[in-house]
Design an enzyme around this catalytic site. Structure first.
Site, PDB file in Angstrom:
ATOM      1  N   CYS A   2     110.433  92.066  93.782  1.00  0.00           N
ATOM      2  CA  CYS A   2     111.080  92.502  95.009  1.00  0.00           C
ATOM      3  C   CYS A   2     110.215  92.087  96.202  1.00  0.00           C
ATOM      4  O   CYS A   2     109.001  92.001  96.104  1.00  0.00           O
ATOM      5  CB  CYS A   2     111.303  94.016  95.109  1.00  0.00           C
ATOM      6  SG  CYS A   2     112.233  94.675  93.728  1.00  0.00           S
ATOM      7  N   ARG A  27     111.070  86.380  95.187  1.00  0.00           N
ATOM      8  CA  ARG A  27     110.630  87.581  94.481  1.00  0.00           C
ATOM      9  C   ARG A  27     111.768  88.318  93.777  1.00  0.00           C
ATOM     10  O   ARG A  27     111.543  89.314  93.100  1.00  0.00           O
ATOM     11  CB  ARG A  27     109.976  88.551  95.466  1.00  0.00           C
ATOM     12  CG  ARG A  27     108.662  88.045  95.951  1.00  0.00           C
ATOM     13  CD  ARG A  27     108.120  88.927  97.030  1.00  0.00           C
ATOM     14  NE  ARG A  27     106.691  88.756  97.082  1.00  0.00           N
ATOM     15  CZ  ARG A  27     105.814  89.581  96.517  1.00  0.00           C
ATOM     16  NH1 ARG A  27     106.209  90.673  95.914  1.00  0.00           N
ATOM     17  NH2 ARG A  27     104.534  89.329  96.577  1.00  0.00           N
ATOM     18  N   TRP A  74     114.614  92.579  92.699  1.00  0.00           N
ATOM     19  CA  TRP A  74     114.654  92.165  91.305  1.00  0.00           C
ATOM     20  C   TRP A  74     114.748  93.471  90.518  1.00  0.00           C
ATOM     21  O   TRP A  74     113.821  94.270  90.519  1.00  0.00           O
ATOM     22  CB  TRP A  74     113.400  91.391  90.918  1.00  0.00           C
ATOM     23  CG  TRP A  74     113.475  90.819  89.538  1.00  0.00           C
ATOM     24  CD1 TRP A  74     114.083  89.652  89.172  1.00  0.00           C
ATOM     25  CD2 TRP A  74     112.914  91.377  88.346  1.00  0.00           C
ATOM     26  NE1 TRP A  74     113.944  89.454  87.821  1.00  0.00           N
ATOM     27  CE2 TRP A  74     113.236  90.497  87.285  1.00  0.00           C
ATOM     28  CE3 TRP A  74     112.180  92.527  88.052  1.00  0.00           C
ATOM     29  CZ2 TRP A  74     112.844  90.723  85.963  1.00  0.00           C
ATOM     30  CZ3 TRP A  74     111.797  92.757  86.737  1.00  0.00           C
ATOM     31  CH2 TRP A  74     112.131  91.859  85.717  1.00  0.00           C
ATOM     32  N   ASN A  98     108.518  97.760  96.539  1.00  0.00           N
ATOM     33  CA  ASN A  98     108.229  96.744  95.522  1.00  0.00           C
ATOM     34  C   ASN A  98     107.299  97.393  94.500  1.00  0.00           C
ATOM     35  O   ASN A  98     106.249  97.896  94.878  1.00  0.00           O
ATOM     36  CB  ASN A  98     107.555  95.544  96.224  1.00  0.00           C
ATOM     37  CG  ASN A  98     106.832  94.609  95.269  1.00  0.00           C
ATOM     38  OD1 ASN A  98     105.822  94.029  95.610  1.00  0.00           O
ATOM     39  ND2 ASN A  98     107.346  94.464  94.073  1.00  0.00           N
ATOM     40  N   GLY A  99     107.702  97.388  93.221  1.00  0.00           N
ATOM     41  CA  GLY A  99     106.861  97.982  92.183  1.00  0.00           C
ATOM     42  C   GLY A  99     107.659  98.959  91.338  1.00  0.00           C
ATOM     43  O   GLY A  99     108.889  98.919  91.328  1.00  0.00           O
ATOM     44  N   GLU A 476     105.701  74.260  77.179  1.00  0.00           N
ATOM     45  CA  GLU A 476     106.045  74.294  78.609  1.00  0.00           C
ATOM     46  C   GLU A 476     107.372  73.558  78.846  1.00  0.00           C
ATOM     47  O   GLU A 476     108.215  74.024  79.620  1.00  0.00           O
ATOM     48  CB  GLU A 476     104.898  73.667  79.421  1.00  0.00           C
ATOM     49  CG  GLU A 476     105.209  73.307  80.862  1.00  0.00           C
ATOM     50  CD  GLU A 476     105.638  74.488  81.739  1.00  0.00           C
ATOM     51  OE1 GLU A 476     105.589  75.632  81.281  1.00  0.00           O
ATOM     52  OE2 GLU A 476     106.060  74.229  82.881  1.00  0.00           O
ATOM     53  N   LYS A 480     110.594  75.324  80.512  1.00  0.00           N
ATOM     54  CA  LYS A 480     111.254  74.794  81.717  1.00  0.00           C
ATOM     55  C   LYS A 480     112.737  74.623  81.457  1.00  0.00           C
ATOM     56  O   LYS A 480     113.584  75.005  82.251  1.00  0.00           O
ATOM     57  CB  LYS A 480     110.596  73.453  82.059  1.00  0.00           C
ATOM     58  CG  LYS A 480     110.452  73.139  83.465  1.00  0.00           C
ATOM     59  CD  LYS A 480     109.200  73.660  84.129  1.00  0.00           C
ATOM     60  CE  LYS A 480     109.021  75.167  84.027  1.00  0.00           C
ATOM     61  NZ  LYS A 480     107.780  75.638  84.514  1.00  0.00           N
ATOM     62  N   GLU A 483     114.623  78.096  80.985  1.00  0.00           N
ATOM     63  CA  GLU A 483     114.740  78.995  82.143  1.00  0.00           C
ATOM     64  C   GLU A 483     115.735  78.495  83.186  1.00  0.00           C
ATOM     65  O   GLU A 483     116.339  79.292  83.884  1.00  0.00           O
ATOM     66  CB  GLU A 483     113.380  79.316  82.765  1.00  0.00           C
ATOM     67  CG  GLU A 483     112.725  78.214  83.521  1.00  0.00           C
ATOM     68  CD  GLU A 483     111.373  78.615  84.087  1.00  0.00           C
ATOM     69  OE1 GLU A 483     111.231  79.727  84.594  1.00  0.00           O
ATOM     70  OE2 GLU A 483     110.455  77.778  84.030  1.00  0.00           O
ATOM     71  N   HIS A 499     106.713  73.958  58.215  1.00  0.00           N
ATOM     72  CA  HIS A 499     106.432  75.305  57.714  1.00  0.00           C
ATOM     73  C   HIS A 499     107.521  76.298  58.104  1.00  0.00           C
ATOM     74  O   HIS A 499     107.295  77.507  58.130  1.00  0.00           O
ATOM     75  CB  HIS A 499     105.065  75.771  58.234  1.00  0.00           C
ATOM     76  CG  HIS A 499     103.945  74.901  57.758  1.00  0.00           C
ATOM     77  ND1 HIS A 499     103.536  74.871  56.447  1.00  0.00           N
ATOM     78  CD2 HIS A 499     103.197  73.986  58.414  1.00  0.00           C
ATOM     79  CE1 HIS A 499     102.548  73.995  56.312  1.00  0.00           C
ATOM     80  NE2 HIS A 499     102.337  73.439  57.505  1.00  0.00           N
ATOM     81  N   LYS A 599     110.175  84.668  91.173  1.00  0.00           N
ATOM     82  CA  LYS A 599     108.998  83.799  91.203  1.00  0.00           C
ATOM     83  C   LYS A 599     107.703  84.576  91.038  1.00  0.00           C
ATOM     84  O   LYS A 599     106.781  84.120  90.398  1.00  0.00           O
ATOM     85  CB  LYS A 599     108.987  83.038  92.527  1.00  0.00           C
ATOM     86  CG  LYS A 599     107.835  82.099  92.686  1.00  0.00           C
ATOM     87  CD  LYS A 599     108.261  80.667  92.468  1.00  0.00           C
ATOM     88  CE  LYS A 599     107.084  79.725  92.397  1.00  0.00           C
ATOM     89  NZ  LYS A 599     107.102  78.968  91.151  1.00  0.00           N
TER      90      LYS A 599
HETATM   91  C1  F6R Z   1     107.944  79.425  84.698  1.00  0.00           C
HETATM   92  C2  F6R Z   1     107.142  80.213  85.604  1.00  0.00           C
HETATM   93  C3  F6R Z   1     106.532  81.468  85.096  1.00  0.00           C
HETATM   94  C4  F6R Z   1     105.170  81.709  85.773  1.00  0.00           C
HETATM   95  C5  F6R Z   1     104.619  83.077  85.356  1.00  0.00           C
HETATM   96  C6  F6R Z   1     103.245  83.314  85.940  1.00  0.00           C
HETATM   97  O1  F6R Z   1     108.401  78.253  85.291  1.00  0.00           O
HETATM   98  O2  F6R Z   1     106.993  79.874  86.752  1.00  0.00           O
HETATM   99  O3  F6R Z   1     106.401  81.466  83.716  1.00  0.00           O
HETATM  100  O4  F6R Z   1     104.302  80.695  85.402  1.00  0.00           O
HETATM  101  O5  F6R Z   1     105.485  84.086  85.778  1.00  0.00           O
HETATM  102  O6  F6R Z   1     103.278  83.293  87.323  1.00  0.00           O
HETATM  103  P1  F6R Z   1     101.963  83.088  88.165  1.00  0.00           P
HETATM  104  O7  F6R Z   1     101.467  81.694  87.882  1.00  0.00           O
HETATM  105  O8  F6R Z   1     102.375  83.267  89.585  1.00  0.00           O
HETATM  106  O9  F6R Z   1     100.975  84.110  87.700  1.00  0.00           O
END
Ligand code: F6R
Length: 604
Positions: A2, A27, A74, A98-99, A476, A480, A483, A499, A599
């Site tokens: 948030c 956020r 969020w 927020n929290g 990764e 990507k 998501e 396995h 994010k």
């Molecule tokens: C995926 C992504 C998330 C962040 C994760 C950690 O594309 O962006 O998996 O990497 O939430 O976020 P930070 O790096 O801000 O601690």
């Protein structure tokens, strides 16, 4: 998660609040709302979904006033509905949060006992109700807010606005970041400085437990014990142009394309005259163990870096997901270092892990994109990755910048521990200097990758395979893809396939093999053959030699320029990102704001 904002301004505040919320939408984007005080009268507007819905609502049903608070949500407690959207109001108070308020049930019971009835399912509304209850009992707005803060358990950044008070906000921080902005006869509050960037660059960060009484004349900041606290005001430099799409259709596309430039910037910063120029204090000679902790994409960067620290510096290395690290109670070495990697520097799990490790290790190091973040500020040493503001929810340029900085640190560790000579380090640095050009070349494959992505978009499941440091990159790549395209994808170590996961293979499952022509190539190719023998559709991503040797029989191939094998995870990130991006475009999903995500993950 948030995002919250507050403004005591000299002009109509609704447009400023919406503009700030736009900058905080990373956020969360489940709902948004604002409240203002206009001629003493508190009122609010809230809308479900993206911020644009709130903007539309405000066109038809405007909200006047020069004082206001805003929120982008969020969802944690309660679904994304209008009634659960912030600001929450009760009586004379409105609040944005927020929290998570952990003791909200207890608070709710107390306000219900006082005859008040919650309307929403949220934890936040109990905060507004508690303030109201105390004001009904005769407390002033500031006294009621202060007393309420004392009763809260959990993590919060809060901003209160009061009916009848055109020149008053109360803000508080515990566990979630909060910045106060200073203007000329105006004051601001925001979850981060980026939100406030168009309004002011003069920022004071609240510290843990701080709360502030804000009027247009300034902010009185108090610590948790209620003592007046002297918190420094700093000038923040935020390049506003980097927060625009600059002609790209999506922030993600822009951020992928920026990688050669930002990596070159990072190299310029950390390499001088052909030698490492890392901050003083980064001396690995007596370190006996490195514990790296992060979440999501950042954790895959640490997993790649483990190979580098072990190989180049012979430094024993653990990597942990932050949410597991903390509760696993790992024995840490007093001669060891703990390193926390985070784009935002605010991820709640990573921050909690840092606080857990702090007293147990010799040094706490942070690798962050936001140098003013909580993780940076609470570390002994913080290295910025210099990626610039990353807006797309899917991390791209931050990942490759994290890798670049971690690689430089591994070189430094190799040097300090007598495992690498200065000449060997110089050779690695020369190879590193070729990366921006190689990444540019990889970017040129975008149209070809888009063609492949059209087909990938039809798949239900996709596997990514890699060996050695390409294994975390496979994970990764899968993250990507899932998501932003919502296609189920998994990354596996090539050798692990037989396995179990090989049972998934049939002619409908694309298998993306990330295999530079390195020392492990033959082994990876054998695993690829096992997939093809079971009619799996292999997309081989390799260099010209690799594709010439093993491309026959593959469903598709993508040819990257040859790169020093140790740096391949950085270069191969580009096709992995482009595959995810173009698959999402082909599926028509929301690339920059994928569903259910945010994010900055500031709740545990
Ligand atoms: C995926 C992504 C998330 C962040 C994760 C950690 O594309 O962006 O998996 O990497 O939430 O976020 P930070 O790096 O801000 O601690």
């Amino acid at each position: 998660m948030c995002g919250i904002v507050g403004v005591l301004g000299n002009h109509e505040v609704a447009p400023l609040l919406v503009e700030a919320l736009k900058r905080l939408e990373y956020r969360g984007y489940d709902s948004a709302g604002i409240a203002t005080v206009n001629n003493g009268r508190l009122d609010r507007r809230r809308a479900v979904g993206k911020l644009v819905n709130l903007s539309d609502l405000l066109v038809h049903d405007p909200l006047a006033g020069k004082s206001g608070i805003g929120h982008t949500r969020w969802a944690t407690h309660g679904a994304a509905t209008t009634v659960n959207a912030h600001p929450h109001r009760s009586g004379h108070v409105a609040v944005v949060h927020n929290g998570i308020i952990e003791n909200f049930r207890e608070l709710r019971a107390a306000v219900e006992a006082a005859g008040l009835t919650p309307e929403s399912e949220t934890d936040t509304e109990t905060v507004a109700l508690t303030v109201r209850m105390l004001m009904d009992q005769g407390a002033s707005p500031v006294e009621a807010a202060r007393e309420t803060l004392k009763r809260l358990h959990g993590a919060f950044a809060l901003c209160f606005l009061f009916n009848g008070e055109d020149d008053l906000m109360v803000a508080a921080r515990k566990g979630s970041p909060l910045a106060i902005g200073h203007g000329d006869g105006e004051m601001f509050v925001g979850s981060d400085a980026i939100a406030l960037a168009p309004m002011t660059d003069r920022i004071t960060y609240l510290e843990e437990g701080d709360w502030a009484v804000i009027t247009r004349r300034g902010a009185m900041i108090y610590d948790e014990a209620g003592r007046l606290a002297n918190r420094a005001e700093t000038r923040i430099q935020i390049d506003a142009t980097r927060i625009e799409k600059a002609g790209y259709k999506h922030f993600m596309a822009k951020e992928v394309a920026e990688q050669p430039v930002v990596i070159a910037d990072a190299l310029k910063h950390y390499v001088k005259g052909g030698a490492l120029n890392l901050p003083e204090g980064l001396d690995f000679s007596t370190v006996d163990r490195l514990s790296m902790v992060a979440c999501g994409t950042a954790s895959y960067a640490t997993a790649v870096a483990k190979y580098w620290f072990e190989q180049l510096a012979h430094l024993p290395c653990d990597v942990d997901i932050a949410s597991e690290f903390r509760y696993r109670e790992p024995p840490l070495s007093t001669k060891g270092w703990a390193m926390f990697v985070s784009q935002s520097g605010e991820t709640a799990d990573t921050l909690a892990a840092l606080r857990h490790a702090k007293e147990q290790v010799a040094k706490v190091v942070a690798v962050v994109n936001v140098p003013t973040s909580s993780i940076a500020r609470e570390s002994d040493l913080a290295l910025p990755i210099l990626a610039g503001v990353e807006v797309g929810v899917a991390s791209t340029k931050a990942f490759t910048c994290q890798l670049t900085v971690l690689f430089l640190m591994a070189l430094k560790a190799g040097l300090d521990r007598g495992r690498l000579t200065p000449a060997q380090v110089a050779d690695h640095l020369s190879a590193l200097n070729t990366l921006p050009g190689l990444m540019n070349h990889a970017m040129g494959l975008s149209a070809e990758i888009a063609g492949i992505a059209e087909k990938l978009a039809e798949a239900q499941d996709i596997l990514f395979l890699g060996r050695g440091p390409m294994f975390p990159l496979a994970m990764e790549g899968a993250l990507k893809l899932k998501e932003i395209s919502y296609i189920h994808a998994e990354g596996y170590a090539s050798g692990e396939l037989k396995h179990g996961p090989i049972a998934l293979i049939d002619n409908r499952v694309p298998v993306i093999v990330l295999a530079p022509r390195d020392a492990l190539f033959e082994k990876t190719v054998s695993n690829m053959q096992e997939v093809m023998a079971r009619h799996g559709k292999v997309l081989l991503i390799s260099d010209a030699q690799g594709v010439a040797e093993a491309g026959k029989g593959c469903w598709k191939t993508v040819t990257l320029p040859a790169v020093a094998p140790i740096l391949a995870p950085i270069l191969y990130s580009v096709p992995a990102q482009l595959l995810a991006y173009h698959t999402a475009i082909a599926k028509g999903t929301d690339v920059d704001q994928p569903r259910n995500l945010a994010k900055s993950v500031t709740v545990e």
